[in-house]
Design a protein around this motif. Sequence first.
Motif, mmCIF file in Angstrom:
data_model
loop_
_atom_site.group_PDB
_atom_site.id
_atom_site.type_symbol
_atom_site.label_atom_id
_atom_site.label_comp_id
_atom_site.label_asym_id
_atom_site.label_seq_id
_atom_site.Cartn_x
_atom_site.Cartn_y
_atom_site.Cartn_z
ATOM 1 N N VAL B 231 0.836 -1.087 0.083
ATOM 2 C CA VAL B 231 0.129 0.011 -0.047
ATOM 3 C C VAL B 231 0.947 1.395 -0.145
ATOM 4 C CG1 VAL B 231 -1.547 1.330 1.553
ATOM 5 C CG2 VAL B 231 -1.995 -1.015 1.208
ATOM 6 N N THR B 232 0.763 2.153 -1.134
ATOM 7 C CA THR B 232 1.879 3.220 -1.089
ATOM 8 C C THR B 232 1.027 4.709 -0.314
ATOM 9 O OG1 THR B 232 0.800 3.862 -3.230
ATOM 10 C CG2 THR B 232 2.620 2.425 -3.438
ATOM 11 N N GLU B 233 0.009 4.239 -0.023
ATOM 12 C CA GLU B 233 -0.853 5.530 0.541
ATOM 13 C C GLU B 233 -1.758 5.440 1.255
ATOM 14 O OE1 GLU B 233 -0.931 8.173 -2.968
ATOM 15 O OE2 GLU B 233 -3.386 8.106 -2.967
ATOM 16 N N VAL B 234 -2.338 6.136 2.318
ATOM 17 C CA VAL B 234 -3.454 5.835 3.217
ATOM 18 C C VAL B 234 -4.158 7.190 3.242
ATOM 19 C CG1 VAL B 234 -4.247 5.266 5.470
ATOM 20 C CG2 VAL B 234 -2.285 4.065 4.674
ATOM 21 N N ARG B 235 -5.462 6.972 2.958
ATOM 22 C CA ARG B 235 -6.328 7.996 3.108
ATOM 23 C C ARG B 235 -7.267 8.252 4.428
ATOM 24 N NH1 ARG B 235 -7.713 5.447 -0.855
ATOM 25 N NH2 ARG B 235 -9.984 5.891 -0.353
ATOM 26 N N ALA B 236 -7.200 9.385 4.821
ATOM 27 C CA ALA B 236 -7.926 9.701 6.089
ATOM 28 C C ALA B 236 -8.548 10.889 5.914
ATOM 29 C CB ALA B 236 -7.704 9.042 7.333
ATOM 30 N N GLY B 237 -9.874 11.307 6.771
ATOM 31 C CA GLY B 237 -10.205 12.638 6.815
ATOM 32 C C GLY B 237 -10.401 13.184 8.270
ATOM 33 N N VAL B 238 -11.498 12.652 8.669
ATOM 34 C CA VAL B 238 -11.759 12.973 9.820
ATOM 35 C C VAL B 238 -11.098 13.087 11.312
ATOM 36 C CG1 VAL B 238 -13.271 11.115 10.836
ATOM 37 C CG2 VAL B 238 -14.213 13.318 11.238
ATOM 38 N N PHE B 239 -9.884 12.024 10.939
ATOM 39 C CA PHE B 239 -9.106 12.001 11.946
ATOM 40 C C PHE B 239 -8.490 13.278 12.746
ATOM 41 C CE2 PHE B 239 -4.711 12.657 10.463
ATOM 42 C CZ PHE B 239 -5.010 12.949 9.200
ATOM 43 N N THR B 240 -8.122 14.250 11.890
ATOM 44 C CA THR B 240 -7.735 15.446 12.389
ATOM 45 C C THR B 240 -8.620 15.913 13.546
ATOM 46 O OG1 THR B 240 -8.689 17.144 10.812
ATOM 47 C CG2 THR B 240 -6.928 16.126 10.143
ATOM 48 N N THR B 241 -9.680 15.696 13.505
ATOM 49 C CA THR B 241 -10.665 16.453 14.736
ATOM 50 C C THR B 241 -11.533 15.345 15.550
ATOM 51 O OG1 THR B 241 -12.601 16.771 13.399
ATOM 52 C CG2 THR B 241 -11.031 18.666 13.336
ATOM 53 N N PHE B 242 -11.801 14.063 14.631
ATOM 54 C CA PHE B 242 -12.405 13.011 15.288
ATOM 55 C C PHE B 242 -13.879 13.697 15.655
ATOM 56 C CE2 PHE B 242 -8.443 10.846 16.285
ATOM 57 C CZ PHE B 242 -8.589 9.645 15.574
ATOM 58 N N ASP B 243 -14.645 12.961 16.235
ATOM 59 C CA ASP B 243 -15.920 13.183 16.567
ATOM 60 C C ASP B 243 -16.575 12.079 17.521
ATOM 61 O OD1 ASP B 243 -16.631 11.141 14.644
ATOM 62 O OD2 ASP B 243 -17.020 12.916 13.201
ATOM 63 N N THR B 342 -24.614 31.610 30.285
ATOM 64 C CA THR B 342 -23.683 30.502 30.420
ATOM 65 C C THR B 342 -23.092 30.071 28.991
ATOM 66 O OG1 THR B 342 -24.755 29.840 32.236
ATOM 67 C CG2 THR B 342 -23.135 28.351 31.507
ATOM 68 N N ARG B 343 -21.886 29.983 28.827
ATOM 69 C CA ARG B 343 -21.344 29.352 27.625
ATOM 70 C C ARG B 343 -20.953 27.906 27.884
ATOM 71 N NH1 ARG B 343 -18.712 33.623 23.726
ATOM 72 N NH2 ARG B 343 -20.434 35.254 24.143
ATOM 73 N N LEU B 344 -21.275 27.250 26.736
ATOM 74 C CA LEU B 344 -20.973 25.758 26.804
ATOM 75 C C LEU B 344 -20.549 25.458 25.549
ATOM 76 C CD1 LEU B 344 -24.408 24.687 28.174
ATOM 77 C CD2 LEU B 344 -22.440 24.652 29.478
ATOM 78 N N ARG B 345 -19.559 24.222 25.487
ATOM 79 C CA ARG B 345 -18.969 23.629 24.325
ATOM 80 C C ARG B 345 -19.860 22.466 23.901
ATOM 81 N NH1 ARG B 345 -12.476 22.960 23.982
ATOM 82 N NH2 ARG B 345 -12.002 24.676 25.313
ATOM 83 N N ILE B 346 -20.227 22.183 22.639
ATOM 84 C CA ILE B 346 -20.967 21.055 22.265
ATOM 85 C C ILE B 346 -19.921 20.135 21.345
ATOM 86 C CG2 ILE B 346 -23.084 20.122 21.254
ATOM 87 C CD1 ILE B 346 -23.558 22.134 23.357
ATOM 88 N N LEU B 347 -19.758 19.079 21.686
ATOM 89 C CA LEU B 347 -18.907 18.031 20.865
ATOM 90 C C LEU B 347 -19.916 17.468 19.741
ATOM 91 C CD1 LEU B 347 -16.964 15.890 23.469
ATOM 92 C CD2 LEU B 347 -16.129 17.960 22.030
ATOM 93 N N PRO B 348 -19.345 17.536 18.381
ATOM 94 C CA PRO B 348 -20.357 17.045 17.336
ATOM 95 C C PRO B 348 -20.250 15.340 17.249
ATOM 96 C CG PRO B 348 -18.299 17.559 16.576
ATOM 97 C CD PRO B 348 -18.065 17.502 18.210
ATOM 98 N N ASN B 349 -21.684 15.061 16.751
ATOM 99 C CA ASN B 349 -21.610 13.698 16.189
ATOM 100 C C ASN B 349 -20.680 13.468 15.044
ATOM 101 O OD1 ASN B 349 -23.724 12.415 17.551
ATOM 102 N ND2 ASN B 349 -25.361 13.521 16.409
ATOM 103 N N HIS B 350 -20.769 14.218 14.173
ATOM 104 C CA HIS B 350 -20.052 13.952 12.820
ATOM 105 C C HIS B 350 -19.283 15.314 12.559
ATOM 106 C CE1 HIS B 350 -20.142 12.602 8.336
ATOM 107 N NE2 HIS B 350 -19.069 13.146 8.702
#
Lengths: 380, 380
Positions: B231-243, B342-350
Amino acid sequence: MNNIAWLNALETPFLLIDEFRFQRNIDRLYQRTEALGSRVRPHLKTLRSIEAGRYLLKDANSPATVSTLAEAEAFAKAGYTNLLYAVGIAPHKLPRIANLIRNGVNIHILLDSAEQAQAVVDFARANSVTFSVFIEIDCDGHRGGIPPESDALLALAKQIDGNGATLTGLLAHAGESYACRTDEAIRAAARAECEAINTAGRRVRALGIACPELSVGATPTAHFAEDLTGVTEVRAGVFTTFDLVMKNVGVCTLDDIALSVVSTVIGHNREKGWVFIDAGWMALSRDRGTASQAKDYGYGLVCDLYGSPYNDLCVTITNQEHGIITLPVDSGLAVDHFPVGTRLRILPNHACATAAMHQHYQVLKSHRNAQETWQRITGW
Amino acid sequence: MNNIAWLNALETPFLLIDEFRFQRNIDRLYQRTEALGSRVRPHLKTLRSIEAGRYLLKDANSPATVSTLAEAEAFAKAGYTNLLYAVGIAPHKLPRIANLIRNGVNIHILLDSAEQAQAVVDFARANSVTFSVFIEIDCDGHRGGIPPESDALLALAKQIDGNGATLTGLLAHAGESYACRTDEAIRAAARAECEAINTAGRRVRALGIACPELSVGATPTAHFAEDLTGVTEVRAGVFTTFDLVMKNVGVCTLDDIALSVVSTVIGHNREKGWVFIDAGWMALSRDRGTASQAKDYGYGLVCDLYGSPYNDLCVTITNQEHGIITLPVDSGLAVDHFPVGTRLRILPNHACATAAMHQHYQVLKSHRNAQETWQRITGW
């Protein structure tokens, strides 16, 4: 011979508005509401576009509803001065509201709690500004608001009016009407919405507070209300374009839907009877509003490029930039009916959500099928 | 003393990237993939941002994957020259591809059918341009591609290579790995993906076609592959932020999630134990990716402004500009824990879907918690 070659020439996917249907939908609700002695305060959140707003707002003082301050500021800049920001006010947003007021905009804010009211009163005193306020009334337990019979309503009205703020009106939203399954259920929701706002209005006015505006609305109730006595304005948003959710609720027909996404066939999976298109959830949205309704349209109903629906042909799966149309086994359709390059229109589950995925809209004008582009106001 | 006052000062809702976690996620996959003798061709579709891309692409020729021609053109303009457009090519998009090639960009297109190949060959001949092509291989029945053992693969390779196009590589995407429930299932999906691409590669190369690149990837398989031989290359996208979807699949922990939406409390419904926030589906997206997983997070998991999650506290309902957090009965939390403002952070599904709702991102920099803004590339 009219020319719609541009539908085949523009890059896909793109969002298409059919001006004829758009105008017909507007005329229908405006005529109906005016015949019942009230007026429409359209909610601009579906398209968030100045160009679209011009079809709804006859003059600078025509009432309008917005869902973000970004919309309020853009419509104010375009010259519109009677704007209701119909989301409960957060105190940190008051400086932007105050700026609009100082610029001559008659912007109204919404609240339903003593703590919000206190923040408004405090800010008004400290900054020598007078806010125009609507109190939210709960007519069906859908979301926010306070009951029309509550003591809290009277306390809130007294807390606000004359204390750096004017109580301009009361607002109810029959959000539960989206879940109605019969016309009679929507009529009942409309009666309950009007009754709640009139009850609240009588009680507040008995305090000696003028509170001139009694505002109701949701697209279903706006189209089924039979008596708007006492109601000074009706809010509705998605009615300009409608969508499959509204078709399922019974407020419109498929032929009324004025918004679609134009897409191109990019491949097939013959074994599975799949046709791939270049409209995934980035173009259609992740909204699955019809999933809980009697008729589930997946991610949208497939039409040919002229807008004629294929019976029961839906986008069944979406990835970010891929949509998958599954050919029903008994449809008589084969993937070869849709060669690579074929353009299709997809009717959306929820027009507000689909429009939100686009920065501009292409408009099929009634006159000679000409093309026009409308811009969407983005951000908050 | 570090300063995060800006998190309290910016207008809400806004999308926040935690640079420390973002960089850690990138380092993890790059080190892992390079240790296995391959390299990462990151998929830029999650954030679609040049500023974010600079963390992933070391030099102008670093390989990258894009999902739209808008991204390809923007990254090309920023100086990047090795771009794989990983959506099946529609013939009408070839002129934009040809323009990029003429501007010195090594852009690769993807196809899996004779009709697409014919369109490419015809366009190349008519326009004196040579395309670089990847053929899509189906490794798990997820979406498109042709089977590695098929005669169609060999026919397609011969149809393309040397006829106005170069067959640069083969591409497989283990899309079904998102549905895996155990680590072992993901390892098996990774083995199947690698086996499919190596099988296809051997057969194509036996024809005398060089076909140098064998490309695989999906975020789960990229993190669980144990052997990347061939395998010369591996593609992935959402890994930089995850969810939250990736957390449920088992690819990351909650602490790895680098993307959240900052929101403000705007009201309450005390009777129902509801807290209203100003992040509705416009800010969070309609994605309900965790609905079909073992742990359903509604429209997102609620954290305080510093990013610490509240146990099982989720956004359960969304309207366009309203989110509703339902306090679990046994949580010991009351609506008064979350006063208006009040401020809150919401982690995303996707993360891909949530990022798509924003035109720019605020970045919490590792160094002194400074602020930076990244722009998103929009449209198609």
